[in-house]
Design an enzyme around this catalytic site. Structure first.
Site, mmCIF file in Angstrom:
data_model
loop_
_atom_site.group_PDB
_atom_site.id
_atom_site.type_symbol
_atom_site.label_atom_id
_atom_site.label_comp_id
_atom_site.label_asym_id
_atom_site.label_seq_id
_atom_site.Cartn_x
_atom_site.Cartn_y
_atom_site.Cartn_z
ATOM 1 N N PHE A 167 -10.491 1.818 27.406
ATOM 2 C CA PHE A 167 -11.107 3.027 26.854
ATOM 3 C C PHE A 167 -10.297 3.560 25.682
ATOM 4 O O PHE A 167 -10.852 3.996 24.670
ATOM 5 C CB PHE A 167 -11.212 4.080 27.961
ATOM 6 C CG PHE A 167 -11.821 5.377 27.500
ATOM 7 C CD1 PHE A 167 -13.186 5.500 27.348
ATOM 8 C CD2 PHE A 167 -11.010 6.468 27.213
ATOM 9 C CE1 PHE A 167 -13.749 6.692 26.920
ATOM 10 C CE2 PHE A 167 -11.566 7.660 26.777
ATOM 11 C CZ PHE A 167 -12.940 7.781 26.640
ATOM 12 N N GLU A 459 4.664 -22.071 -37.674
ATOM 13 C CA GLU A 459 4.398 -20.632 -37.629
ATOM 14 C C GLU A 459 4.367 -20.026 -39.027
ATOM 15 O O GLU A 459 3.613 -19.074 -39.277
ATOM 16 C CB GLU A 459 5.447 -19.927 -36.759
ATOM 17 C CG GLU A 459 5.495 -20.394 -35.310
ATOM 18 C CD GLU A 459 4.158 -20.259 -34.600
ATOM 19 O OE1 GLU A 459 3.357 -19.383 -34.984
ATOM 20 O OE2 GLU A 459 3.900 -21.044 -33.670
#
Length: 765
Positions: A167, A459
């Site tokens: 319960f 780059e």
């Protein structure tokens, strides 16, 4: 919380003790010992008449029953000359079990009665047995012993306890084994977030301020017949502040805030999701007016019937229950549902209709003004150098959400602390931007001189084309330090937040992507694999120009793709709406765009070969250059000149930081002398140190203010330490005097008491 956990532990302990006790009772022989008779009635007759058996030593002995004790289920036998004579029937030599009223007990008792009656002679006469040979049967009182009472009580207690535990688990809202039907929503009494803590979402805040007014003064609107919105859906990219806006609404309205994730409704058990939705709204009704916030609602709110197979879908049941709770027969006034998602296109139409989510607020990525405001909010509690320009940072962080900006500033603070700087400088923040977008620098990676040179020219090719072409974004940084999966990078940032990209802009972007490969080809007369990502990016742009954006000269105003994202549950049967011939022509157009830009970029880079060499040289020396250095190279300055300027700038920054550290140290030194002067004045007032010693401290403090060295610090420390020592000794002396006074007072009180007693005795006499 801790009290509940403590009670739960005690519950488990009690259960464990009961289980152990029951097992002890079951597996013990209830205090009786002895051997079990397996031969039934015949073996019992043998024992009553007496039988010969071998003992442990191999000798023949006689086993003969002299006394019997029985109850409803067991009979116990005591042998002649047994060691259990004094403790029978608690201990016995033999025992036999039988079922209740099965006839065995009565047969044995009848035989014992016949045996005790005696033996029948040849003439039919019966000779009684002597008392020494008779068997004495004794029945248990009512056939029940103590264990017959204890057994049922233990079983009943254990059963009741199990019922109580089940319960409790069923009614638990925490992490109980049976609480999966309860909502996992996190309830906050109030939220501390306000609208002033959020920047970059001015229009969104204005929309939500009406919700705050609804929650604060609902009568103001209901009197005019206005209906309070039941739901507000916040739609936007991850990190744009949807959850923060929901918290701000709760904070401004000062109402409870209940938060749950959409995935918390979904569980492996059927019906759990719908149960959690009901429990969530039950919890909200107890706290109304309140705000229920469901984050990532697309986890539970996807379109129904979009699966590839049939059958019952637990997620659809959850969505159905959510639809009912938001706009069903029962009124939920005072409860406003806020939900957030970044996939509004997959939500069910029933969820989006008025009456459920009445408003949809699109939380966009912040613009340049919003990013500046977010930067200032997150920089409140951080020491930022005065040279940091928030306007510039807002401009170069195009596309950053609020979460990205917060993460960027946090990374900048970590970098400044790692470098030992007292303040966060501009380079820390730019490095934080790069770290968030591309990952940390990998300076420890072993790179050969040949690879460094290839990367520098690669780059430089990107940077020069980006600088020379008219419709490209500004170059913010060029580096040959490996970062993430890239060996180097060229970072471009737009000057403003343009929402559209033009044809010329896209063509120039394709050229910039080709700069690295072209630089390798021009300088080394060879090409490498470093341009793989550039090729992919250029091809993707050209493909979108032809297939999606209608920028092909031959195909014209035509789109060949319907959607960038496909929702498989809905669009799995989508087919191409064009022929193979048209697809072939489109592919030819993509190739033509790439070929045209390749030739254009190669010519431009060949015309600036000297600039290419100078930029590569500077990169090999400094590894990273910024916009200022790129501009100086484009103006014609050499790499050596720019390197000297960068070195001078770094030296000035180091001097500035060193000056700031000295200023901070000086402020700390002055604060230390101020504390010592206050301590000296306190000691002088108490008479612990002399005025001359106090003047020594004052002189040292004045020298500190004038910027002199700390020659007098040792003298000051000696004066104060001696003063504290004297003060401590005086305090000890005072305490000792108080102790002596207390003892003397006690002795005097005892003497007075004795005198009073003596006077009383005299009076009595």
């Amino acid at each position: 919380m801790n009290e509940n956990k403590s009670k739960f532990r005690w519950s488990y302990l009690v259960v464990l003790l009961l289980i152990v006790l029951i097992f002890v009772v079951i597996f013990t022989n209830n205090g009786y010992s002895g051997k079990r008779i397996t031969g039934g009635y015949n073996e019992v007759v043998e024992l009553i008449n007496g039988r010969q058996v071998e003992n442990e030593d191999g000798q023949l002995v006689t086993e003969k029953v002299v006394e019997v004790y029985y109850n409803d289920t067991t009979m116990y036998f005591l042998l002649k000359d047994s060691k259990y004579t004094e403790r029978f029937p608690d201990y016995a030599d033999y025992y036999i079990n039988y079922r209740y009223n099965d006839g065995l007990l009565q047969d044995i008792l009848d035989y014992i009665s016949t045996y005790n009656a005696g033996t029948e002679g040849e003439g039919g006469e019966v000779t009684p047995r002597p008392d020494a040979d008779k068997v004495s049967p004794t029945a248990a009182v009512d056939g029940v012993n103590a264990w017959d009472i204890i057994y049922p009580i233990l079983y009943i207690c254990f059963g009741l306890f199990l019922v109580w535990m089940i319960f409790r688990l069923l009614n638990s809202t925490n992490k109980g084994a049976m609480s999966f039907g309860k909502s996992r929503a996190k309830a906050y009494t109030t939220s501390k977030v306000k609208f002033s803590d959020i920047a970059g979402t001015d229009e969104e805040k204005e929309e939500l301020k009406e919700i705050v007014e609804f929650l604060k003064a609902p009568k103001k609107f209901t009197d005019l017949g206005a209906r309070i919105p039941k739901g507000v859906l916040l739609v936007g990219y991850p990190g744009t502040g949807k959850t923060l806006l929901a918290r701000a609404v709760a904070g401004e309205a000062n109402v409870p805030f209940i938060s749950i994730s959409g995935s918390d409704f979904v569980e492996m058990f059927v019906g759990v999701g719908a149960s959690r939705v009901r429990d969530l709204f039950d919890q909200a009704k107890k706290n109304k007016p309140c705000i229920v916030f469901i984050d990532e609602i697309d986890a539970v709110g996807r379109q129904r019937g979009a699966g590839l197979g049939g059958g019952n879908d637990e997620r659809e049941q959850t969505l159905n229950q959510l639809l009912v709770e938001m706009d069903g027969f029962e009124s939920n006034e005072g409860i406003i549902v806020l939900a957030a998602t970044n996939r509004a296109d997959v939500l069910d139409p029933a969820l989006m209709r008025p009456g459920r989510f009445d408003r949809q607020i699109y939380v966009n990525v912040p613009d340049v003004k919003g990013r500046e405001g977010i930067l200032r909010i997150h920089a409140r509690n951080k020491p930022i150098d005065e040279n940091v320009d928030f306007k510039t940072l807002a401009r170069i962080t195009v596309g950053f959400t609020g979460a990205d900006i917060e993460n960027m500033l946090n990374e900048a603070a970590i970098l400044a602390a790692r470098a030992g700087r007292p303040k966060i400088i501009m380079s820390d923040i730019t490095e934080g931007i790069n770290k968030v977008t591309m990952g940390p620098q990998k300076k420890s990676r072993l790179v050969t001189d040949r690879d460094r040179k290839i990367t520098a020219y690669h780059e430089s090719g990107h940077a020069i084309l980006a600088k020379k072409l008219e419709n490209t974004d500004e170059v913010q940084e060029v580096s040959i330090i490996p970062r993430g999966m890239a060996g180097g990078y060229t970072m471009q940032r737009p000057e403003n937040d343009n929402s559209y990209r033009t044809y010329n802009y896209l063509m120039d972007e394709i050229c910039v992507c080709m700069g690295g490969r072209l630089a390798e080809e021009l300088i080394f007369k060879d090409i490498s694999t470093g341009a793989s990502n550039d090729i992919s990016q250029a091809t993707k742009i050209a493909h979108n120009m032809v297939y999606n954006w209608g920028m092909s000269k031959n195909l014209g105003f035509l789109s060949l793709e319907s959607s960038d994202q496909v929702f498989i549950g809905r669009d799995y049967q989508t087919k191409n709406d064009f022929s193979e011939k048209l697809a072939s022509e489109a592919d030819d157009e993509v190739r033509a765009i790439l070929d045209y830009n390749y030739k254009r970029a190669k010519k431009l880079l060949s015309d600036n070969i000297d600039l290419l060499n100078e930029m590569a040289k500077l990169l090999l020396e400094r590894e990273t250059i910024n916009k200022d250095e790129v501009d100086m190279l484009a103006e014609g300055k050499s790499a050596d000149e720019i390197a000297k300027i960068m070195e001078e700038r770094d030296r000035a920054q180091r001097e500035k930081e060193e000056k700031f550290r000295k200023e901070q140290a000086e402020l700390q030194r002055r604060a230390k002398y101020e504390r010592k002067l206050e301590e000296g004045e306190r000691l002088f007032k108490r008479g612990v140190i002399t005025e001359e010693e106090l003047n020594t401290i004052r002189k040292a403090y004045q020298d500190c203010l004038n910027g002199k060295t700390e020659d007098g610090e040792n003298n000051v420390n000696i004066v104060i330490s001696q003063g504290k020592t004297v003060e401590g000794e005086e305090q000890d002396a005072q305490n000792q005097e108080k102790t002596i006074d207390g003892i003397e007072k006690s002795e005097n009180d005892n003497k007075v008491s004795e005198n009073d007693k003596k006077d009383n005795d005299d009076k009595g006499e």
